[in-house]
Design an enzyme around this catalytic site. Structure first.
Site, PDB file in Angstrom:
ATOM      1  N   SER A 146       0.863  -1.181   0.000  1.00 26.59           N
ATOM      2  CA  SER A 146       0.000   0.000   0.000  1.00 26.59           C
ATOM      3  C   SER A 146       0.895   1.224   0.000  1.00 26.59           C
ATOM      4  O   SER A 146       2.079   1.144   0.373  1.00 26.59           O
ATOM      5  CB  SER A 146      -0.878  -0.004   1.260  1.00 26.59           C
ATOM      6  OG  SER A 146      -1.488   1.253   1.476  1.00 26.59           O
ATOM      7  N   TYR A 159      -1.022  -0.946  10.748  1.00 23.35           N
ATOM      8  CA  TYR A 159      -1.160  -1.067   9.300  1.00 23.35           C
ATOM      9  C   TYR A 159       0.043  -0.440   8.597  1.00 23.35           C
ATOM     10  O   TYR A 159       0.653  -1.046   7.705  1.00 23.35           O
ATOM     11  CB  TYR A 159      -2.451  -0.388   8.868  1.00 23.35           C
ATOM     12  CG  TYR A 159      -2.822  -0.587   7.415  1.00 23.35           C
ATOM     13  CD1 TYR A 159      -3.422  -1.759   6.984  1.00 23.35           C
ATOM     14  CD2 TYR A 159      -2.589   0.413   6.468  1.00 23.35           C
ATOM     15  CE1 TYR A 159      -3.784  -1.947   5.661  1.00 23.35           C
ATOM     16  CE2 TYR A 159      -2.947   0.238   5.139  1.00 23.35           C
ATOM     17  CZ  TYR A 159      -3.539  -0.944   4.744  1.00 23.35           C
ATOM     18  OH  TYR A 159      -3.882  -1.114   3.433  1.00 23.35           O
TER      19      TYR A 159
END
Length: 271
Positions: A146, A159
């Site tokens: 990501s 995350y």
């Protein structure tokens, strides 16, 4: 037919990027082995893939295998089932992931471990179990990280940390197994219209009294292309990284974010 005769194992294949990648790979001639934790979603995608191919793509019927790929026993069983079904493994798309807690001071041990398991352990364990077969095939690994692996979003420390770690894991695999013929590259998408992103947009929509579409517009208002990606657009990049057209690429970090990380944030007031 860029993946004709190839076998691809895709994690997190029940929705979003994973499901779109399964459909695209099958359309390009691959036999796809779908894994994830929710069997019903996997079986639905498998049915969609089989109906869409109608035997014309040459990939053959897909397989759906429910498993937590961060668990060694389950991941090993999934890889064994793939080999039993198709006889080989050429491509791994390590796409499975999840959310990642809060800011550091607010993240409890359980939340931290959940982020590690969902985003990092799942990829590591799957790659480790698949590598012997990928070495035999001279295969390719596509790790889906990501842009949170390149910069920090607010209050999701687990995350952000694990998505950064996926880049290091990809480079380590590329360094160690390139001499054996295995390629590993990392893909870093920005916002993509997926069920997980929809849920985040719904939080913004409720907070600001706007629609989900308005929320997507809000989070991409400073992105040069002014929109999120579709899962199909990310799947197309996964295809490129998996097929012979990218044969010289390994250890690379490919960013697909509509230009988000090209923006110099301190200059936004001048825009």
């Amino acid at each position: 037919m860029r993946l004709h005769g190839k076998v691809a194992l895709i994690t997190g294949a029940g929705t979003g990027i994973g499901a779109a990648t399964a459909r695209r790979f099958a359309a390009e001639g691959a036999r796809v082995f779908l894994t994830g934790r929710r069997r019903a979603l996997l079986e639905r995608v498998a049915e969609e893939v089989e109906k869409a191919s109608d035997g014309t793509a040459g990939g053959g019927p897909p397989a759906a295998f429910a498993a937590d790929m961060g668990d060694t026993r389950q991941a090993r069983a999934a890889v064994a089932a793939c080999l039993e079904r198709f006889g080989r493994l050429d491509v791994l798309v390590a796409n499975a992931g999840g959310h990642g807690g809060e800011a550091v001071a607010d993240t409890g041990d359980a939340s931290w471990q959940e982020a590690l398991h969902a985003n990092l352990n799942t990829c590591f364990v799957t790659c480790r179990e698949a590598l012997p077969s990928l070495i035999d095939a001279g295969g390719a690994i596509v790790v889906v990280s990501s842009i949170a692996g390149l910069a920090a979003a607010p209050a999701i420390s687990g995350y952000v940390t694990t998505k950064h770690a996926l880049i290091g894991l990809t480079r380590s695999i590329a360094r160690d197994y390139g001499p054996a013929g295995v390629r590993a590259n990392c893909l870093c998408p920005g916002w993509v219209v997926t069920p997980m992103a929809d849920a985040e947009m719904d939080v913004l929509a409720e907070r600001d009294g706007i629609t989900r579409d308005d929320a997507y517009s809000l989070v991409t208002k400073d992105v040069p292309l002014r929109r999120p990606a579709t899962p199909e657009e990310i799947a197309a990049i996964c295809l490129f990284l998996a097929c012979p057209e990218s044969a010289i690429m390994t250890g690379a970090v490919v960013v697909a974010d509509g230009g988000a990380t090209a923006v110099d944030l301190p200059t936004l007031p001048f825009a």
